[in-house]
Every structure is written in C-alpha cells, then in structure tokens.
Scaffold this active site. Structure first.
Site, short mmCIF file in Angstrom:
data_model
loop_
_atom_site.label_atom_id
_atom_site.label_comp_id
_atom_site.label_asym_id
_atom_site.label_seq_id
_atom_site.Cartn_x
_atom_site.Cartn_y
_atom_site.Cartn_z
N CYS A 249 0.80 -1.24 0.00
CA CYS A 249 0.00 0.00 0.00
C CYS A 249 0.83 1.29 0.00
O CYS A 249 0.55 2.17 -0.82
CB CYS A 249 -0.99 0.03 1.15
SG CYS A 249 -1.27 -1.50 2.01
N ARG B 8 6.63 -11.46 5.34
CA ARG B 8 6.08 -11.45 6.71
C ARG B 8 6.81 -12.51 7.50
O ARG B 8 7.20 -13.55 6.96
CB ARG B 8 4.58 -11.81 6.69
CG ARG B 8 3.76 -10.99 5.70
CD ARG B 8 3.02 -9.84 6.37
NE ARG B 8 2.36 -9.02 5.34
CZ ARG B 8 1.10 -9.20 4.94
NH1 ARG B 8 0.36 -10.15 5.49
NH2 ARG B 8 0.58 -8.42 4.01
N GLN C 86 1.31 -10.92 -3.65
CA GLN C 86 -0.13 -10.68 -3.61
C GLN C 86 -0.64 -10.26 -4.98
O GLN C 86 0.07 -9.59 -5.73
CB GLN C 86 -0.43 -9.54 -2.63
CG GLN C 86 -0.11 -9.87 -1.19
CD GLN C 86 -0.44 -8.70 -0.29
OE1 GLN C 86 -0.01 -7.58 -0.54
NE2 GLN C 86 -1.19 -8.95 0.76
N ASP D 132 -2.27 -7.84 -5.76
CA ASP D 132 -2.68 -6.65 -5.02
C ASP D 132 -3.14 -5.52 -5.94
O ASP D 132 -2.71 -5.44 -7.09
CB ASP D 132 -1.48 -6.17 -4.20
CG ASP D 132 -1.91 -5.49 -2.91
OD1 ASP D 132 -3.12 -5.36 -2.68
OD2 ASP D 132 -1.02 -5.08 -2.14
N HIS E 182 -4.73 -1.19 -5.36
CA HIS E 182 -5.29 -0.15 -4.51
C HIS E 182 -6.11 0.79 -5.37
O HIS E 182 -5.64 1.25 -6.41
CB HIS E 182 -4.18 0.57 -3.75
CG HIS E 182 -3.52 -0.32 -2.77
ND1 HIS E 182 -2.38 -1.04 -3.05
CD2 HIS E 182 -3.90 -0.70 -1.52
CE1 HIS E 182 -2.07 -1.79 -2.01
NE2 HIS E 182 -2.97 -1.61 -1.06
N LYS F 259 -14.74 -4.85 5.50
CA LYS F 259 -14.07 -5.70 4.51
C LYS F 259 -14.92 -6.88 4.09
O LYS F 259 -15.91 -7.21 4.75
CB LYS F 259 -12.75 -6.20 5.07
CG LYS F 259 -12.93 -7.12 6.27
CD LYS F 259 -11.61 -7.73 6.69
CE LYS F 259 -11.81 -8.70 7.84
NZ LYS F 259 -10.60 -9.37 8.24
N HIS G 55 -8.34 -1.53 -0.60
CA HIS G 55 -7.26 -2.50 -0.80
C HIS G 55 -7.93 -3.77 -1.26
O HIS G 55 -8.94 -4.16 -0.69
CB HIS G 55 -6.55 -2.88 0.51
CG HIS G 55 -6.08 -1.75 1.33
ND1 HIS G 55 -4.75 -1.46 1.48
CD2 HIS G 55 -6.75 -0.86 2.09
CE1 HIS G 55 -4.62 -0.43 2.30
NE2 HIS G 55 -5.81 -0.05 2.69
ZN LIG Z 1 -3.08 -2.45 0.76
#
Ligand SMILES: [Zn+2]
Ligand SMILES: [Zn+2]
Length: 639
Positions: free
Chosen positions: A323, A352, A370, A372, A374, A457, A503
């Site tokens: 992010c 992580r 990910q 991912d 945004h 979420k 996200h």
């Molecule tokens: Zn994010």
C-alpha cells in the site's frame, strides 16, 4: 466451547488418561480442541510410533467403556501447586498455572484416576464419545517457541457418530492424495530449500508456467476493468512504514529492519545496547510525530517514541505491504475528481515473519506475491468499486471451476470506539459491502466486530472439490491511510477532498492460490494452465523423424509440447505421461507416420481417435483459448 469442541477436548483428556497408563513417565503440556479435532502435547523420551498410537487408542477405548464421569473442582492457587506436585506433572503444568491471571478461577477436572489443570468445559461421561481416532504425531515446540524443548503432539479427532467420523477420515485420505506439498514435489512445481530459507518458495519452470498463465489471465481481466499496472521495489524506508503505521506496530510479523551502513558504524562506536538500538530504530522526530498525529486527529505516535534528530537511526524494511508504495505513486500527481477512480495493480511481493512451526508448503510462507491493487476513489464511488472487485472474483473462480464459495462481510462492532473515520461514512461503506455481497448470489455472513479499525471488509472462502474450505483474499475499505498520507483530490467544488482507498487482493497471494489450485485439481490442471500440454509418444525409432516434426509443429503452434524419446515400450510412455498428468498424448506409429496424422489420447477422456496434426493443434488451441476445464467423457447410457 461448542458441544463438538467439548466432545473433542474431553477426548484429549481421555487420550492423556490412556497415555499415562501406557507411558506413566509422560509429562503433559496442553490438549486443546482444534478446528477439526484435538491434540495433546506430551514430553516423553521414547519417540512415539504408529504402533504406540494403536496401543494408546486401545487403552482410550477402555477408558471410554469405563464410563468415567468428569468432575470439576475449583481450588486456590497454593493448593493448585500441591495438586500438580501430587499428580507428578510439574514440568509444564506449573508454568501453565502461572499463565492464569490473579483473580481468575483455577480449576481441575478429574475423570477416573486422571486429574488435569483445565478451565473446561467437558462432557459429563466418557461414554458420550461415540467415535474417535488418533491421527498422527508431530513435533511441536513448547509454547510454539523454537528455543524451547520440542514435544510430541498427538493429533486426533472425535465426532458424535461413526458415520461422521468415517466421512471425515475419507476426506483426509482424499486430501493426502491431493496434498500440494507432495504433488508439488512429484510434478516439480516448486521447491523449498533450507539454504534459501524456510517459507520462501522457489518456483520451478513448471510451476512458473502455472503462475504466469494465472497472472496473464487476471491481468487481462484487470485491464478490462480499467486497472493500471505498476511495479515497485521490495523495500522502503522505515519512515514510510512509520507514516503508514505498519512499523513498529506489526514488527513481530515482519523481518527485522535493514539498518543503514553509516548508522551501523555510528552505533557501534557509541557502544549502543540492543534495547537502545531498537528504540532508536523505532523512534521518530518531534516534527514527524506532530504531523502524523495531526493528520490522524489523535495521538497515534506517543511522546515516548520521539527522539532528537541525531539519535534517530535510518533504515529500510522488506515491505510487509504494497500500500505505501502505491500511495506514493498516487500522491506523485495532482488529481481531480474527474481522474478518479485511480486503480493501481501490482503482483507485489511482500515479506512477513511467520513462526517456523506455522509454515506450510505454499499456503503459509514468509515471502509471497499478492494479487494486489489499490483503488483511490471518491466516497460515492466505493459501492461501484466493491462491485467491480466481486465481479472479478466471480469470473476468475468460475473459470477455475470453483463455483462453491461464500463471503464474509466484516462490520464494525457497534459498541467499540476504536474505529477511524466518520460513522456516517462507515454506514455507507458497510451497506456498500453488504449490497455488493448480495449481488454475488452466494451465501454470505455479516460478522460484526470483524472489520479492521480503518474500514469494513469482505473475505472470500472457497470450498474445494472434496469439501474443504480455504480462505482466500479480501476487499477492504480504508479511511485511515489516505489521512495518514494526507492524500487529496480536487472536487467539483474546486476544494481539496480526501479520497477513500480500497485494498484488494481477492486471491490472497500467488503462492497460496496456486497451492490451493494444486489440491483443487489434484495436479490435473486444465490445458491452459498445464505446464506441459501435450507429449508426443513415438512407438519406435523408425518414426522418430516424423515424431520430431510433430513436436516442432506443436511448439510452432504456441503449445507447450515435448517428445518422449526414451527407448522403452509405448505402454511405459503412456503411463509416464499419465503419472506426470500431461493433458494430451499423441501416439505415433507406422500408420500415423504414413498418413501424417496422430492418434490422440486425452488424459480426461481416453482415446479420441486419429486426426491430422493441424486439426489437433486447432482443437487444443481452441480449448486453451476458452480456458476449458478438463471434461470427462459423459458416462454411456446403460443398454
Ligand atoms: Zn493495501
Ligand atoms: Zn479440559
């Protein structure tokens, strides 16, 4: 505890009772219920074998037949220590007793000759356990800490009926055959090498084909939805994550910071202690703290974290999240309401720190990529953006034959004050999530208290072909980070406004998703994902030239093809292609070479007859383009 958990947990007491009969020297640690059964951690010098489990299981049956009653007794702390001594279980139980906070009840449960320190609850009599089984033994560190002694964890399960137990055992058998760790090795899809590090996935050429095809597919869908692709580095400055709040609040789940070379030298000269170093790495300047606190509208960085500039230590973090990087791309340009939404997508790799005991093949790892993205949008655009995310998930899961899934909508806890942002916006975002979930036409649950502090979420849970559920990724609304990074856009009123961020990484990570897919397909990937789509099997050396020509034409036709040039018999070649789960095999004998054709064998449907090479290429290319799932031959009607 739920009645099922109570049954299973009580069964762990029965296990401990039997354990002490068979191995009286056993030191017991803990025996909680799990999602699918129970375990007990035991300390025993003898390494338990499968035969031992049989013996213990037989003794457990006796304990159940004795129909012992479970009785509870509450005692003061001093007496508890005495009881533990008397039953000879000091090694772990004294420590477990110390975990119970002052003022909380301390209780023991007794069944037959066995007494255990336990908060409960339990069933009333051992005979209520109608069906149980011990399943496996694994190593487990005391308190999950690898610095502690490794104990033996005995896993088992229990059900209210024999039928339910049988169904579960069958599911475990099926799952073993599909285990992605085993199939991943057999099919050479990925490797984990201790020299590289546990929990770090090495994608082999075959596994990389699957990942690349999936990424191509998802990327194409994202382009259709107006996403833009970005790339960002694997690290970022500590200050970036201090701004976002990812550091130091989540430091236990992160790799330690990379401290600046120059700072290292300085610290070494000053003879700084470890604790001091940690404090200085986590500290911020007074100006920085004031800025972040002002934007957040509350004290998110306390005064205890502020140090003079010359005490601060610079460094980097392996990125735990994508992010902040995407935020900086958004913030690099001025935005008008007309540009929104801005949708930035990246297959972004994050790191992580997972405890080594938690690591599991591709599904629990320390580095992962990910899917991912945004989305930066106006408040009014939130519902539409959530809908877009869900429609993407729907398309991708349907293509993979995973139509059985549900969603969980995480809402705020109405009684808590921990949430950031305006309650009216929360109401809107929550109803947007709820409405979007409804349009999916799949089961969904609302879970109050499951929202993040910064927004509601949606989580996706898919059920695979053998009925197991897998949690994939999430879509998450966020009012917090736009504030912390002071993001803005110019509205129709010519005034600056705060955008909302969404996200979303609906499939979680490529590692986890491919791990789940390996098990879902049991390694039998549809032809568009199969690392090797077709293999040419010449019957003898006499047709090798033609076979090579066929393989070359398949490759020229953009198909992933190979030629089996081994000297063994056709039967062996066919078996090898089967075992290696290649969707198509083309058999070439003298007849096929003569007619310049191929005999097609489909892994899913068997013999498909003889056709020309061009006809086969066209057929397979169409199947790949359609991303067709493996179609079994329809069962022939009984005469
Ligand atoms: Zn994010
Ligand atoms: Zn208990």
């Amino acid at each position: 505890m739920t009645p099922l958990q109570e049954l299973r947990h009580s069964c762990s007491h029965v296990l401990a009772t039997a354990m002490l009969r068979v191995f009286p020297e056993t030191q017991l640690d803990i025996g909680p219920p799990t999602e699918t059964g129970f375990y007990y951690d035991v300390d025993l010098d003898h390494k338990l074998t499968a035969e031992d489990l049989d013996k213990i299981e037989a003794e457990m049956k006796k304990v159940i037949d004795e129909n012992q009653a479970f009785t509870r007794r509450e005692v003061p702390r001093s007496e508890a220590v005495e009881i533990i001594r008397k039953i000879g279980q000091e090694r772990y139980k004294i420590g477990r007793l110390a975990d119970i906070p002052e003022g909380e009840a301390i209780s023991f449960y007794t069944n037959g000759e066995f007494t255990d320190l336990c908060a409960g609850t339990h069933i009333r009599y051992t005979k209520q356990i109608k069906a149980f089984k011990l399943l496996s033994i694994a190593g487990a560190y005391h308190r999950g800490d690898e610095h502690n002694k490794q104990l033996q964890r005995i896993y088992g399960t229990a059900f209210p009926s024999k039928e339910e137990l049988a169904a579960y055992l069958n599911q475990i058998e099926q799952a073993k055959l599909r285990d992605h760790r085993k199939l991943g090795k057999d099919l050479k899809l990925f490797v984990i090498d201790d020299a590289v590090g546990q929990g770090l996935i090495l994608w082999t050429p075959a596994g990389s084909v699957i990942r690349q095809e999936l990424q191509n597919f998802i990327s194409a869908e994202l382009r259709k939805q107006g996403y833009q692709q970005v790339f960002t580095p694997h690290i970022g400055r500590l200050e970036l994550y201090k701004t976002s709040g990812h550091f130091p609040y989540y430091k236990d789940a992160q790799f330690p910071p990379l401290v600046d070379q120059e700072a290292w030298g300085r610290i070494a000269n000053e003879g700084c202690s470890c604790a001091e170093l940690t404090h200085r790495v986590e500290a911020v300047s007074a100006r920085f703290a004031a800025q972040v606190n002002e934007r957040a509208g509350r004290e998110v960085i306390s005064a205890s974290r502020v140090l003079p500039d010359d005490k601060l230590v610079e460094g980097f973090l392996l990125k735990p999240m994508n992010c902040p990087h995407h935020i900086k791309i958004f913030a690099s340009q001025p935005h008008s309401y007309r540009d929104l939404p801005v949708r930035l997508a990246e297959f972004g790799t994050v790191y992580r720190w997972e405890q080594s005991g938690e690591l599991n093949g591709m599904t629990r790892v320390r580095g992962f990529t990910q899917d991912d993205a945004h989305l930066f949008c106006t408040e009014d655009q939130v519902p539409q953006e959530i809908l877009g995310c869900l429609s993407l998930v729907k398309t991708v899961l349907a293509t993979l034959g995973m139509s059985d899934y549900r969603v969980r909508v995480g809402l705020r806890d109405p009684d808590s004050a921990k949430y950031t942002g305006d309650p009216a916006n929360w109401d809107k975002a929550e109803s947007a999530c709820r409405e979007a979930a409804k349009t999916l036409g799949v089961p969904f649950t609302e879970e109050p208290g499951e929202a993040a502090f910064y927004g509601p979420k949606i989580d996706f849970v898919v059920r695979d072909v053998i009925g197991r559920e897998w949690q994939l990724g999430t879509v998450q609304v966020d009012y917090n980070l736009p504030q912390r990074f002071d993001l803005s856009y110019i509205g129709a009123d010519n005034q600056p406004h705060r955008p909302v961020m969404v996200h979303r990484a609906p499939f979680g990570s490529m590692e986890r998703f491919v791990g789940v897919l390996i098990e879902h397909f049991a390694g039998d990937f549809p032809s568009w994902l199969a690392p090797e789509q077709v293999r040419v099997l010449p019957i003898s050396d006499k047709v090798i030239d033609y076979a090579r020509e066929v393989a070359a034409r398949l490759k020229a036709g953009d198909l992933r093809a190979s030629l089996d040039e081994h000297a063994d018999k056709l039967g062996a070649k066919i078996r090898r292609a089967e075992v290696e789960k290649v969707p198509y095999a083309l058999v070439i004998g003298a007849k096929e070479a003569e007619a310049r054709s191929v005999a097609v064998r489909s892994r899913a449907r068997g013999d498909e007859g003889v056709m020309t090479v061009d006809a086969f290429i066209e057929k397979l290319r169409a199947e790949v383009a359609a991303r067709a799932l493996p179609q079994k031959k329809p069962a022939s009607a009984t005469p």
